[in-house]
Scaffold this motif. Structure first.
Motif, PDB file in Angstrom:
ATOM      1  N   GLU A  94       0.801  -1.212   0.000  1.00 32.19           N
ATOM      2  CA  GLU A  94       0.000   0.000   0.000  1.00 32.19           C
ATOM      3  C   GLU A  94       0.840   1.271   0.000  1.00 32.19           C
ATOM      4  O   GLU A  94       0.320   2.356   0.182  1.00 32.19           O
ATOM      5  N   LEU A  95       2.131   1.122  -0.206  1.00 31.85           N
ATOM      6  CA  LEU A  95       2.983   2.300  -0.264  1.00 31.85           C
ATOM      7  C   LEU A  95       2.927   2.878  -1.672  1.00 31.85           C
ATOM      8  O   LEU A  95       3.250   2.207  -2.657  1.00 31.85           O
ATOM      9  N   GLY A  96       2.492   4.107  -1.773  1.00 33.93           N
ATOM     10  CA  GLY A  96       2.362   4.754  -3.078  1.00 33.93           C
ATOM     11  C   GLY A  96       3.411   5.825  -3.271  1.00 33.93           C
ATOM     12  O   GLY A  96       3.877   6.455  -2.316  1.00 33.93           O
ATOM     13  N   SER A  97       3.793   6.018  -4.513  1.00 31.75           N
ATOM     14  CA  SER A  97       4.734   7.059  -4.892  1.00 31.75           C
ATOM     15  C   SER A  97       4.085   7.903  -5.972  1.00 31.75           C
ATOM     16  O   SER A  97       3.570   7.373  -6.969  1.00 31.75           O
ATOM     17  N   ARG A  98       4.129   9.215  -5.791  1.00 31.82           N
ATOM     18  CA  ARG A  98       3.485  10.113  -6.753  1.00 31.82           C
ATOM     19  C   ARG A  98       4.501  11.137  -7.239  1.00 31.82           C
ATOM     20  O   ARG A  98       5.240  11.733  -6.460  1.00 31.82           O
ATOM     21  N   GLY A  99       4.508  11.339  -8.549  1.00 32.84           N
ATOM     22  CA  GLY A  99       5.357  12.338  -9.166  1.00 32.84           C
ATOM     23  C   GLY A  99       4.571  13.168 -10.161  1.00 32.84           C
ATOM     24  O   GLY A  99       3.340  13.168 -10.177  1.00 32.84           O
ATOM     25  N   LEU A 100       5.295  13.857 -11.016  1.00 35.79           N
ATOM     26  CA  LEU A 100       4.638  14.707 -11.996  1.00 35.79           C
ATOM     27  C   LEU A 100       3.981  13.915 -13.114  1.00 35.79           C
ATOM     28  O   LEU A 100       3.016  14.388 -13.719  1.00 35.79           O
ATOM     29  N   TRP A 101       4.492  12.709 -13.382  1.00 37.20           N
ATOM     30  CA  TRP A 101       4.071  11.996 -14.587  1.00 37.20           C
ATOM     31  C   TRP A 101       3.394  10.662 -14.311  1.00 37.20           C
ATOM     32  O   TRP A 101       2.824  10.077 -15.235  1.00 37.20           O
ATOM     33  N   ALA A 102       3.471  10.145 -13.085  1.00 37.93           N
ATOM     34  CA  ALA A 102       2.925   8.812 -12.830  1.00 37.93           C
ATOM     35  C   ALA A 102       2.613   8.642 -11.355  1.00 37.93           C
ATOM     36  O   ALA A 102       3.212   9.295 -10.492  1.00 37.93           O
ATOM     37  N   ASP A 103       1.671   7.726 -11.094  1.00 33.25           N
ATOM     38  CA  ASP A 103       1.394   7.217  -9.751  1.00 33.25           C
ATOM     39  C   ASP A 103       1.915   5.793  -9.686  1.00 33.25           C
ATOM     40  O   ASP A 103       1.613   4.971 -10.561  1.00 33.25           O
ATOM     41  N   CYS A 104       2.692   5.484  -8.654  1.00 28.92           N
ATOM     42  CA  CYS A 104       3.352   4.182  -8.565  1.00 28.92           C
ATOM     43  C   CYS A 104       2.955   3.474  -7.271  1.00 28.92           C
ATOM     44  O   CYS A 104       2.591   4.116  -6.280  1.00 28.92           O
ATOM     45  N   VAL A 105       3.046   2.145  -7.313  1.00 29.94           N
ATOM     46  CA  VAL A 105       2.862   1.299  -6.137  1.00 29.94           C
ATOM     47  C   VAL A 105       4.171   0.585  -5.875  1.00 29.94           C
ATOM     48  O   VAL A 105       4.749  -0.039  -6.776  1.00 29.94           O
ATOM     49  N   ILE A 106       4.658   0.675  -4.633  1.00 28.69           N
ATOM     50  CA  ILE A 106       5.964   0.134  -4.283  1.00 28.69           C
ATOM     51  C   ILE A 106       5.794  -0.927  -3.212  1.00 28.69           C
ATOM     52  O   ILE A 106       5.108  -0.714  -2.201  1.00 28.69           O
ATOM     53  N   SER A 107       6.418  -2.073  -3.423  1.00 29.32           N
ATOM     54  CA  SER A 107       6.484  -3.125  -2.410  1.00 29.32           C
ATOM     55  C   SER A 107       7.872  -3.742  -2.449  1.00 29.32           C
ATOM     56  O   SER A 107       8.753  -3.273  -3.173  1.00 29.32           O
ATOM     57  N   THR A 108       8.074  -4.816  -1.685  1.00 28.58           N
ATOM     58  CA  THR A 108       9.400  -5.432  -1.642  1.00 28.58           C
ATOM     59  C   THR A 108       9.797  -6.054  -2.980  1.00 28.58           C
ATOM     60  O   THR A 108      10.975  -6.153  -3.295  1.00 28.58           O
ATOM     61  N   ALA A 109       8.849  -6.477  -3.785  1.00 32.67           N
ATOM     62  CA  ALA A 109       9.183  -7.145  -5.059  1.00 32.67           C
ATOM     63  C   ALA A 109       8.442  -6.529  -6.237  1.00 32.67           C
ATOM     64  O   ALA A 109       8.372  -7.143  -7.300  1.00 32.67           O
ATOM     65  N   LEU A 110       7.900  -5.329  -6.079  1.00 30.34           N
ATOM     66  CA  LEU A 110       7.082  -4.744  -7.141  1.00 30.34           C
ATOM     67  C   LEU A 110       7.288  -3.237  -7.183  1.00 30.34           C
ATOM     68  O   LEU A 110       7.371  -2.583  -6.140  1.00 30.34           O
ATOM     69  N   TYR A 111       7.376  -2.737  -8.392  1.00 31.85           N
ATOM     70  CA  TYR A 111       7.386  -1.286  -8.608  1.00 31.85           C
ATOM     71  C   TYR A 111       6.571  -1.044  -9.868  1.00 31.85           C
ATOM     72  O   TYR A 111       7.082  -1.137 -10.983  1.00 31.85           O
ATOM     73  N   HIS A 112       5.313  -0.741  -9.688  1.00 30.22           N
ATOM     74  CA  HIS A 112       4.381  -0.608 -10.812  1.00 30.22           C
ATOM     75  C   HIS A 112       3.872   0.825 -10.867  1.00 30.22           C
ATOM     76  O   HIS A 112       3.451   1.391  -9.855  1.00 30.22           O
TER      77      HIS A 112
END
Length: 212
Positions: A46-64
């Motif tokens: 459930e850790l999200g990353s937000r930037g200017l161009w994309a919304d990302c989901v981060i986990s131990t084995a995933l970066y989508h």
């Protein structure tokens, strides 16, 4: 000599700031959003990353990441941050080029020193504009995300934007101040040399008048 060193240091600092702004603009790790602790959110994906161009989901084995391509549906703070950061990145090219061509070690034909000083001042003003654009973007964006999403932490891209904006402001001030001082001294030298040429030998004139 002191102004030359100050101008060179301002040029180096400005280049580093421009690189920081480009890195912040191109990457998406501006804000990390999470409802719980960061480690808990990573385990729960459930850790999200937000930037200017994309919304990302981060986990131990995933970066989508999901690209934010629907511009009209984006909030105003994100559209403004995009425009300001892209504008700052584009302004960096003419700013750095003008400052580089205004360096004392580079001569373009037989141009006067005043032309170099004008280029340096214009480059310094552009660098100050870059820094202001970066400051507004990197301050407005996390405030907008905080009101929209809630809890968050700052990411690498945001720190790069802060450092780059500060370096651009510092470099622009250094270049503008050093160029202004050189311009005044050049004008003073020109004034006194002109005065000396108009009255080349005052003692001989005085002797002639005394003889008559």
């Amino acid at each position: 000599m002191a102004n030359t060193c100050l101008q060179f240091c301002g040029f180096v600092v400005s280049c580093l700031g421009w690189i920081g702004i480009i890195v912040a603009t191109a990457t998406n790790d501006w804000i990390f959003t999470c409802k719980y602790a960061v480690t808990t959110c990573k385990r729960m994906d459930e850790l999200g990353s937000r930037g200017l161009w994309a919304d990302c989901v981060i986990s131990t084995a995933l970066y989508h990441c999901i690209a934010l391509t629907n511009i009209p549906s984006l909030p105003a703070y994100m559209q403004a941050a995009r425009a300001l950061m892209v504008g700052a990145s584009i302004l960096g090219l003419p700013a750095v080029a003008l400052v580089l061509m205004a360096m004392p070690c580079i001569n373009l034909g037989s141009e006067p020193d005043s032309a170099k000083h004008r280029r340096a001042v214009l480059g310094g003003v552009l660098l100050l504009c870059m820094g202001l654009c970066g400051v507004v973007s990197t301050v407005w964006f996390p405030i907008g995300v905080h009101y929209e999403v809630g809890l968050m932490s700052f990411g690498f891209s945001l720190y790069a934007g802060w450092v780059g904006s500060a370096f651009c402001l510092l470099g622009g001030l250094m270049i503008s101040c050093s160029s202004g001082g050189s311009t005044r001294r050049t004008e003073e030298r020109f004034y006194y040399s002109k005065q000396g040429a108009s009255n080349p030998n005052p003692s001989s004139n005085h002797a002639k008048s005394a003889h008559v």
